[in-house]
Design an enzyme around this catalytic site. Structure first.
Site, PDB file in Angstrom:
ATOM      1  N   TYR A 103       0.808  -1.224   0.000  1.00  0.00           N
ATOM      2  CA  TYR A 103       0.000   0.000   0.000  1.00  0.00           C
ATOM      3  C   TYR A 103       0.844   1.278   0.000  1.00  0.00           C
ATOM      4  O   TYR A 103       0.297   2.377  -0.148  1.00  0.00           O
ATOM      5  CB  TYR A 103      -0.943   0.018   1.204  1.00  0.00           C
ATOM      6  CG  TYR A 103      -1.922  -1.126   1.195  1.00  0.00           C
ATOM      7  CD1 TYR A 103      -2.961  -1.159   0.274  1.00  0.00           C
ATOM      8  CD2 TYR A 103      -1.799  -2.182   2.084  1.00  0.00           C
ATOM      9  CE1 TYR A 103      -3.863  -2.217   0.246  1.00  0.00           C
ATOM     10  CE2 TYR A 103      -2.696  -3.242   2.073  1.00  0.00           C
ATOM     11  CZ  TYR A 103      -3.719  -3.250   1.151  1.00  0.00           C
ATOM     12  OH  TYR A 103      -4.600  -4.304   1.124  1.00  0.00           O
TER      13      TYR A 103
ATOM     14  N   TYR B 251      -5.634  -0.802   9.385  1.00  0.00           N
ATOM     15  CA  TYR B 251      -6.182  -0.642   8.036  1.00  0.00           C
ATOM     16  C   TYR B 251      -7.212   0.472   8.095  1.00  0.00           C
ATOM     17  O   TYR B 251      -7.813   0.764   9.125  1.00  0.00           O
ATOM     18  CB  TYR B 251      -6.758  -1.937   7.448  1.00  0.00           C
ATOM     19  CG  TYR B 251      -5.655  -2.919   7.105  1.00  0.00           C
ATOM     20  CD1 TYR B 251      -4.983  -2.838   5.881  1.00  0.00           C
ATOM     21  CD2 TYR B 251      -5.245  -3.870   8.023  1.00  0.00           C
ATOM     22  CE1 TYR B 251      -3.947  -3.707   5.586  1.00  0.00           C
ATOM     23  CE2 TYR B 251      -4.211  -4.745   7.739  1.00  0.00           C
ATOM     24  CZ  TYR B 251      -3.563  -4.657   6.520  1.00  0.00           C
ATOM     25  OH  TYR B 251      -2.539  -5.503   6.243  1.00  0.00           O
TER      26      TYR B 251
ATOM     27  N   ASN C 132     -10.266   1.242   7.192  1.00  0.00           N
ATOM     28  CA  ASN C 132     -11.665   1.198   7.603  1.00  0.00           C
ATOM     29  C   ASN C 132     -11.879   1.042   9.101  1.00  0.00           C
ATOM     30  O   ASN C 132     -13.008   1.156   9.575  1.00  0.00           O
ATOM     31  CB  ASN C 132     -12.397   0.078   6.866  1.00  0.00           C
ATOM     32  CG  ASN C 132     -12.444   0.321   5.372  1.00  0.00           C
ATOM     33  OD1 ASN C 132     -12.031   1.364   4.875  1.00  0.00           O
ATOM     34  ND2 ASN C 132     -12.947  -0.646   4.639  1.00  0.00           N
TER      35      ASN C 132
ATOM     36  N   ASN D  81     -14.308   5.830   4.566  1.00  0.00           N
ATOM     37  CA  ASN D  81     -14.492   4.828   5.613  1.00  0.00           C
ATOM     38  C   ASN D  81     -13.587   5.020   6.819  1.00  0.00           C
ATOM     39  O   ASN D  81     -13.973   4.693   7.941  1.00  0.00           O
ATOM     40  CB  ASN D  81     -14.343   3.423   5.036  1.00  0.00           C
ATOM     41  CG  ASN D  81     -15.499   3.058   4.132  1.00  0.00           C
ATOM     42  OD1 ASN D  81     -16.620   3.520   4.328  1.00  0.00           O
ATOM     43  ND2 ASN D  81     -15.243   2.249   3.129  1.00  0.00           N
TER      44      ASN D  81
END
Length: 186
Positions: free
Chosen positions: A14, A64, A66, A112
């Site tokens: 990422y 992460y 969310n 999110n």
């Protein structure tokens, strides 16, 4: 103490993706301040530094995107910080690449990570810096777009936005956020 949180996803795959622009801004600021992420608790890596008598904590949640609120809330509680001392940096599809938008509060706008923070802190009343990443071509899936790297044309705009975000964070250590907004919005 002030808590500055950059949103992103942990892990090599990422790094440098559009959705990780919050992490990129925190990394840039940490290098500028010679701050080390020397703590790994509450599902986050973080470190602190004094700027003109104000203690600043830089944080990257490891939950992460969310689930970002699962890291932010325990940090606020453990260190006894108020929501007025929280600033969150994240990507925004609705802003052109490299454009900054600073706000004192607001909705999640479909993000999110921000939804998770709002859920865990119980309010939309916290400061944020949104860094524009633009929208994908209508034929491209949004998830694929946010998890992709910036184009060669976008990268200089993003680099400049990250540098300006770091400047805004440093200014917030010395000045009211309303002054920071006046200087850095746009």
């Amino acid at each position: 103490m002030k808590l500055i949180v950059g949103l992103g996803n942990p892990g090599k795959k990422y790094e440098q993706t559009r959705h990780n622009v919050g992490f990129m801004a925190i990394d840039h600021l940490s290098k500028k301040l010679s701050l080390e992420f020397d703590k790994n608790k509450f599902q986050a890596v973080y470190g602190t530094k004094m700027i003109d008598g104000e203690k600043i904590m830089l944080c990257k949640p490891l939950t992460y995107m969310n689930l970002s609120g699962e890291a932010v809330r325990p940090l606020l509680d453990y260190y006894g910080m108020e929501l007025e001392d929280l600033l969150v940096i994240y990507d925004d599809l609705d802003l052109a690449p490299g454009k900054l938008r600073l706000r004192q509060k607001g909705s999640a706008g479909g993000h999110n990570g921000i939804k998770s923070i709002i859920k865990h802190v119980g309010t939309e009343q916290f400061k944020r810096i949104r860094i524009g990443i633009g929208r994908p071509d209508p034929r491209m899936d949004v998830i694929d777009y946010v998890l992709a790297r910036f184009s060669k044309d976008e990268q200089p705009l993003i680099d400049e936005a990250i540098a300006r975000t770091a400047q805004a964070c440093e200014k917030w250590a010395r000045s009211p956020f309303s002054q920071v907004m006046n200087e850095f919005n746009g």
